[in-house]
Design a protein around this motif. Structure first.
Motif, PDB file in Angstrom:
ATOM      1  N   GLU A 130       8.831  31.235 -41.277  1.00  0.00           N
ATOM      2  CA  GLU A 130       9.211  32.045 -42.263  1.00  0.00           C
ATOM      3  C   GLU A 130       8.870  31.159 -43.573  1.00  0.00           C
ATOM      4  O   GLU A 130       9.189  30.091 -43.822  1.00  0.00           O
ATOM      5  CB  GLU A 130      10.768  32.578 -42.282  1.00  0.00           C
ATOM      6  N   GLY A 131       8.361  31.970 -44.573  1.00  0.00           N
ATOM      7  CA  GLY A 131       7.825  31.381 -45.917  1.00  0.00           C
ATOM      8  C   GLY A 131       6.338  30.847 -45.750  1.00  0.00           C
ATOM      9  O   GLY A 131       6.177  30.275 -46.903  1.00  0.00           O
ATOM     10  N   ASN A 132       5.872  30.481 -44.671  1.00  0.00           N
ATOM     11  CA  ASN A 132       4.440  30.027 -44.687  1.00  0.00           C
ATOM     12  C   ASN A 132       3.440  30.975 -44.682  1.00  0.00           C
ATOM     13  O   ASN A 132       3.827  32.104 -44.132  1.00  0.00           O
ATOM     14  CB  ASN A 132       4.506  29.168 -43.492  1.00  0.00           C
ATOM     15  N   MET A 133       2.237  30.659 -45.000  1.00  0.00           N
ATOM     16  CA  MET A 133       1.244  31.647 -45.057  1.00  0.00           C
ATOM     17  C   MET A 133       0.279  31.073 -43.911  1.00  0.00           C
ATOM     18  O   MET A 133       0.175  29.654 -43.844  1.00  0.00           O
ATOM     19  CB  MET A 133       0.623  31.430 -46.203  1.00  0.00           C
ATOM     20  N   GLY A 134      -0.181  31.812 -42.951  1.00  0.00           N
ATOM     21  CA  GLY A 134      -0.999  31.165 -41.869  1.00  0.00           C
ATOM     22  C   GLY A 134      -1.362  32.391 -40.880  1.00  0.00           C
ATOM     23  O   GLY A 134      -1.344  33.486 -41.162  1.00  0.00           O
ATOM     24  N   ILE A 135      -1.808  31.698 -39.724  1.00  0.00           N
ATOM     25  CA  ILE A 135      -2.420  32.598 -38.725  1.00  0.00           C
ATOM     26  C   ILE A 135      -1.414  32.266 -37.469  1.00  0.00           C
ATOM     27  O   ILE A 135      -1.590  31.082 -36.730  1.00  0.00           O
ATOM     28  CB  ILE A 135      -3.953  32.486 -38.285  1.00  0.00           C
ATOM     29  N   ALA A 136      -0.840  33.240 -37.005  1.00  0.00           N
ATOM     30  CA  ALA A 136      -0.281  32.989 -35.597  1.00  0.00           C
ATOM     31  C   ALA A 136      -0.752  33.945 -34.402  1.00  0.00           C
ATOM     32  O   ALA A 136      -1.047  35.260 -34.544  1.00  0.00           O
ATOM     33  CB  ALA A 136       1.310  33.327 -35.778  1.00  0.00           C
ATOM     34  N   GLU A 161     -10.294  37.919 -46.664  1.00  0.00           N
ATOM     35  CA  GLU A 161     -11.488  37.662 -46.895  1.00  0.00           C
ATOM     36  C   GLU A 161     -12.111  36.816 -45.735  1.00  0.00           C
ATOM     37  O   GLU A 161     -13.330  37.200 -45.297  1.00  0.00           O
ATOM     38  CB  GLU A 161     -11.831  37.324 -48.143  1.00  0.00           C
ATOM     39  N   ASP A 162     -11.430  35.683 -45.592  1.00  0.00           N
ATOM     40  CA  ASP A 162     -12.096  34.738 -44.546  1.00  0.00           C
ATOM     41  C   ASP A 162     -12.334  35.237 -43.142  1.00  0.00           C
ATOM     42  O   ASP A 162     -13.349  35.324 -42.363  1.00  0.00           O
ATOM     43  CB  ASP A 162     -11.425  33.586 -44.340  1.00  0.00           C
ATOM     44  N   LEU A 163     -11.122  36.035 -42.797  1.00  0.00           N
ATOM     45  CA  LEU A 163     -11.138  36.574 -41.147  1.00  0.00           C
ATOM     46  C   LEU A 163     -11.761  37.967 -41.425  1.00  0.00           C
ATOM     47  O   LEU A 163     -12.478  38.014 -40.133  1.00  0.00           O
ATOM     48  CB  LEU A 163      -9.634  36.867 -40.949  1.00  0.00           C
ATOM     49  N   ASN A 164     -12.279  38.673 -42.320  1.00  0.00           N
ATOM     50  CA  ASN A 164     -13.240  39.767 -42.542  1.00  0.00           C
ATOM     51  C   ASN A 164     -14.649  39.144 -41.906  1.00  0.00           C
ATOM     52  O   ASN A 164     -15.463  39.952 -41.697  1.00  0.00           O
ATOM     53  CB  ASN A 164     -13.248  40.389 -43.529  1.00  0.00           C
ATOM     54  N   GLN A 165     -14.862  37.874 -42.040  1.00  0.00           N
ATOM     55  CA  GLN A 165     -16.212  37.417 -41.842  1.00  0.00           C
ATOM     56  C   GLN A 165     -16.438  37.364 -40.305  1.00  0.00           C
ATOM     57  O   GLN A 165     -17.432  37.354 -39.920  1.00  0.00           O
ATOM     58  CB  GLN A 165     -16.161  35.787 -42.347  1.00  0.00           C
ATOM     59  N   LEU A 166     -15.416  36.464 -39.802  1.00  0.00           N
ATOM     60  CA  LEU A 166     -15.787  36.499 -38.340  1.00  0.00           C
ATOM     61  C   LEU A 166     -14.240  36.150 -37.671  1.00  0.00           C
ATOM     62  O   LEU A 166     -13.506  35.348 -37.938  1.00  0.00           O
ATOM     63  CB  LEU A 166     -16.568  35.242 -38.021  1.00  0.00           C
ATOM     64  N   VAL A 167     -14.097  37.345 -36.540  1.00  0.00           N
ATOM     65  CA  VAL A 167     -12.944  37.159 -35.565  1.00  0.00           C
ATOM     66  C   VAL A 167     -13.573  37.716 -34.256  1.00  0.00           C
ATOM     67  O   VAL A 167     -13.736  38.598 -34.082  1.00  0.00           O
ATOM     68  CB  VAL A 167     -11.661  37.781 -35.862  1.00  0.00           C
ATOM     69  N   CYS A 168     -13.648  36.805 -33.381  1.00  0.00           N
ATOM     70  CA  CYS A 168     -14.344  37.159 -32.048  1.00  0.00           C
ATOM     71  C   CYS A 168     -13.481  36.387 -30.883  1.00  0.00           C
ATOM     72  O   CYS A 168     -13.515  35.199 -30.800  1.00  0.00           O
ATOM     73  CB  CYS A 168     -15.831  36.858 -31.836  1.00  0.00           C
ATOM     74  N   LEU A 169     -13.116  37.347 -29.776  1.00  0.00           N
ATOM     75  CA  LEU A 169     -12.627  36.660 -28.788  1.00  0.00           C
ATOM     76  C   LEU A 169     -13.539  37.134 -27.371  1.00  0.00           C
ATOM     77  O   LEU A 169     -13.717  38.150 -27.231  1.00  0.00           O
ATOM     78  CB  LEU A 169     -10.943  37.305 -28.281  1.00  0.00           C
ATOM     79  N   ALA A 205     -15.643  27.422 -42.693  1.00  0.00           N
ATOM     80  CA  ALA A 205     -16.027  26.685 -41.217  1.00  0.00           C
ATOM     81  C   ALA A 205     -15.703  27.625 -40.365  1.00  0.00           C
ATOM     82  O   ALA A 205     -14.909  28.662 -40.535  1.00  0.00           O
ATOM     83  CB  ALA A 205     -15.231  25.515 -41.114  1.00  0.00           C
ATOM     84  N   VAL A 206     -16.128  27.500 -39.018  1.00  0.00           N
ATOM     85  CA  VAL A 206     -15.943  28.336 -37.981  1.00  0.00           C
ATOM     86  C   VAL A 206     -15.338  27.479 -36.883  1.00  0.00           C
ATOM     87  O   VAL A 206     -16.011  26.430 -36.804  1.00  0.00           O
ATOM     88  CB  VAL A 206     -17.274  28.950 -37.516  1.00  0.00           C
ATOM     89  N   TYR A 220     -13.081  32.764 -31.888  1.00  0.00           N
ATOM     90  CA  TYR A 220     -13.679  32.110 -32.868  1.00  0.00           C
ATOM     91  C   TYR A 220     -13.270  32.835 -34.143  1.00  0.00           C
ATOM     92  O   TYR A 220     -12.918  34.038 -34.538  1.00  0.00           O
ATOM     93  CB  TYR A 220     -15.294  32.122 -32.830  1.00  0.00           C
ATOM     94  N   LEU A 221     -13.105  31.795 -35.405  1.00  0.00           N
ATOM     95  CA  LEU A 221     -12.369  32.279 -36.498  1.00  0.00           C
ATOM     96  C   LEU A 221     -13.184  31.408 -37.674  1.00  0.00           C
ATOM     97  O   LEU A 221     -13.604  30.386 -37.444  1.00  0.00           O
ATOM     98  CB  LEU A 221     -11.110  32.055 -36.679  1.00  0.00           C
ATOM     99  N   TYR A 222     -13.437  32.404 -38.725  1.00  0.00           N
ATOM    100  CA  TYR A 222     -14.030  31.860 -39.993  1.00  0.00           C
ATOM    101  C   TYR A 222     -12.923  31.478 -40.954  1.00  0.00           C
ATOM    102  O   TYR A 222     -12.049  32.442 -41.131  1.00  0.00           O
ATOM    103  CB  TYR A 222     -15.298  32.801 -40.637  1.00  0.00           C
TER     104      TYR A 222
END
Length: 277
Positions: A163-169, A197-205, A218-219, A212-214
């Protein structure tokens, strides 16, 4: 009935400011049952020596999904007031469909008619302004034949351990145990808009469980089983990389300098294999 709004500054300078206010309202349906909506009011204002002038005002609303209402019809599921762009995924057997709405993740099994609320920041009791703050989103990564769902929650974490953090879980919902397991958490130092905007570049499982994430030029690759991670490519600038439309191929330049083009690589994200072109 409505809850107090949450003002968020979108843009501000010496003379103008753009502010949005997010809040939840309740309205009865035709049968007198309560329906919940998330409303966003957008104001663009200008300040001068005598007064504050309203330059623009927009209001939008989306309905909070509730399977207790009559949401099943002959043509499909009725998701209520929302955009027509629905983020959803169905397993190969068609036995389970996962979909998102207002920052929540649901699954539906048409054979049994069962709905499962897989993820939400909302609380049915003792709720507060955090229910109406939707500065996060969900990306569905995979729906297995047994109904397990892999997904990511990214943005501002309203509740829970982060809670209170920005990030990816990263999470996996195990349908047999009806349990939610966190696989990773990546802190992010930018805004929700920048993260999106970053994740719209690349998310692939890929089928091997490698994600894989942008992020921030960086990827990265994350093994969801071992939770090990690696840097595929870094110091990526505009014009030095490209991602295919289906996000399954990634090409980038390494060692590019003012005096030369460097080396060009192509990676098949489905297999994890890369080659020097």
């Amino acid at each position: 009935l409505s809850k107090a709004g949450i003002p968020i500054i979108k843009d501000i300078n010496e003379t103008t400011a753009s502010i949005s206010v997010e809040y939840e309202i309740t309205a009865p349906d035709e049968n007198g049952n309560a329906e919940y909506y998330l409303v966003t009011d957008f104001y663009r204002m200008r300040y001068d020596e005598t007064r504050i002038r309203l330059l623009d005002f927009e209001r939008s609303a989306t309905q909070v999904f509730a399977p207790s209402r009559s949401v099943i019809s002959n043509s499909g599921l009725i998701l209520g007031v929302r955009s027509k762009n629905v983020d959803y995924m169905t397993n190969e057997e068609g036995s389970v469909t996962a979909f998102t709405q207002n920052g929540d993740l649901w699954s539906y099994a048409p054979d049994t008619g069962k709905f499962v609320e897989i993820f939400t920041f909302r609380k049915n009791e003792n709720s507060d302004f955090r229910d109406a703050r939707v500065e996060h989103d969900i990306t569905i990564l995979d729906v297995a034949d047994n109904g397990d769902v892999d997904f990511m929650v990214y943005g501002y974490m309203n509740r829970g351990e982060h809670e209170g953090n920005m990030g990816i879980a990263g999470y996996v919902y195990q349908t047999e145990a009806n349990a939610l397991e966190e696989r990773f958490f990546i802190p992010y130092s930018g805004s929700f808009t920048e993260l999106e905007e970053d994740l719209n570049q690349l998310v692939c499982l890929n089928p091997s469980g490698m994600l894989y994430l942008y992020l921030k030029h960086a990827v990265y690759g994350i093994d969801l089983e071992s939770r090990e991670n690696m840097v595929v490519a870094d110091r990526l600038e505009k014009g030095s990389y490209a991602v295919s439309v289906d996000q399954k191929r990634f090409a980038w330049q390494s060692g590019r300098s003012q005096g030369g083009a460097g080396v060009l690589y192509l990676m098949d994200l489905e297999t994890g294999q890369s080659q020097e072109i």
